[in-house]
Design a protein around this motif. Structure first.
Motif, mmCIF file in Angstrom:
data_model
loop_
_atom_site.group_PDB
_atom_site.id
_atom_site.type_symbol
_atom_site.label_atom_id
_atom_site.label_comp_id
_atom_site.label_asym_id
_atom_site.label_seq_id
_atom_site.Cartn_x
_atom_site.Cartn_y
_atom_site.Cartn_z
ATOM 1 N N PHE A 1 0.850 -1.191 0.000
ATOM 2 C CA PHE A 1 0.000 0.000 0.000
ATOM 3 C C PHE A 1 0.884 1.239 0.000
ATOM 4 O O PHE A 1 2.067 1.164 0.315
ATOM 5 N N LYS B 1 -7.094 -7.795 -4.407
ATOM 6 C CA LYS B 1 -7.563 -6.400 -4.419
ATOM 7 C C LYS B 1 -8.750 -6.212 -3.490
ATOM 8 O O LYS B 1 -8.819 -5.224 -2.760
ATOM 9 N N ALA B 2 -9.683 -7.157 -3.514
ATOM 10 C CA ALA B 2 -10.871 -7.058 -2.656
ATOM 11 C C ALA B 2 -10.478 -7.088 -1.181
ATOM 12 O O ALA B 2 -11.002 -6.316 -0.373
ATOM 13 N N GLN C 1 -8.840 -3.793 -0.282
ATOM 14 C CA GLN C 1 -9.823 -2.720 -0.188
ATOM 15 C C GLN C 1 -10.582 -2.799 1.138
ATOM 16 O O GLN C 1 -10.892 -1.783 1.740
ATOM 17 N N LYS C 2 -10.833 -4.016 1.617
ATOM 18 C CA LYS C 2 -11.490 -4.186 2.921
ATOM 19 C C LYS C 2 -10.625 -3.633 4.048
ATOM 20 O O LYS C 2 -11.128 -3.047 5.000
ATOM 21 N N ILE D 1 -8.491 -1.174 3.747
ATOM 22 C CA ILE D 1 -8.589 0.291 3.634
ATOM 23 C C ILE D 1 -9.924 0.775 4.187
ATOM 24 O O ILE D 1 -9.975 1.723 4.984
ATOM 25 N N ASP D 2 -11.012 0.123 3.784
ATOM 26 C CA ASP D 2 -12.352 0.554 4.199
ATOM 27 C C ASP D 2 -12.590 0.404 5.697
ATOM 28 O O ASP D 2 -13.333 1.184 6.290
ATOM 29 N N TYR E 1 -2.510 2.595 5.466
ATOM 30 C CA TYR E 1 -2.995 1.847 4.312
ATOM 31 C C TYR E 1 -4.038 2.681 3.577
ATOM 32 O O TYR E 1 -5.226 2.449 3.668
ATOM 33 N N THR F 1 -3.884 3.692 -0.015
ATOM 34 C CA THR F 1 -4.157 3.280 -1.388
ATOM 35 C C THR F 1 -3.423 1.979 -1.713
ATOM 36 O O THR F 1 -2.365 1.686 -1.157
ATOM 37 N N ILE F 2 -3.999 1.231 -2.638
ATOM 38 C CA ILE F 2 -3.427 -0.049 -3.059
ATOM 39 C C ILE F 2 -2.329 0.176 -4.091
ATOM 40 O O ILE F 2 -2.518 0.924 -5.049
#
Length: 73
Positions: A9, A33-34, A37-38, A40-41, A53, A55-56
């Motif tokens: 990241f 990626k999923a 994203q979890k 990050i979220d 963390y 951005t990917i």
């Protein structure tokens, strides 16, 4: 052979942050990626100055092999 998965990241200041997972299952790009994203979220890291963390960047498998020289008896 040892295998690790590194989730890469950028933090909120543009520097690289890495999560290293030992003995991972094989995953495809969409699954990685999923999962990233979890992370990050979820926003579970409590640091007012920097989001570690934000951005990917990517994900990579690394494999290392050790070759013993000798074993003590």
């Amino acid at each position: 052979m040892n295998k690790v998965l590194k989730l890469i990241f950028n933090n909120s200041k543009g520097k690289t942050s890495v999560i290293t997972l030992h003995n991972p299952k094989s995953v495809d790009a969409d699954t990685a990626k999923a999962a990233m994203q979890k992370i990050i979220d979820a926003n579970i890291f409590d640091n007012a100055e920097i989001n570690p963390y934000a951005t990917i960047v990517g994900a990579k498998y690394y494999e290392t092999q050790s070759t013993p020289i000798f074993d003590a008896e």
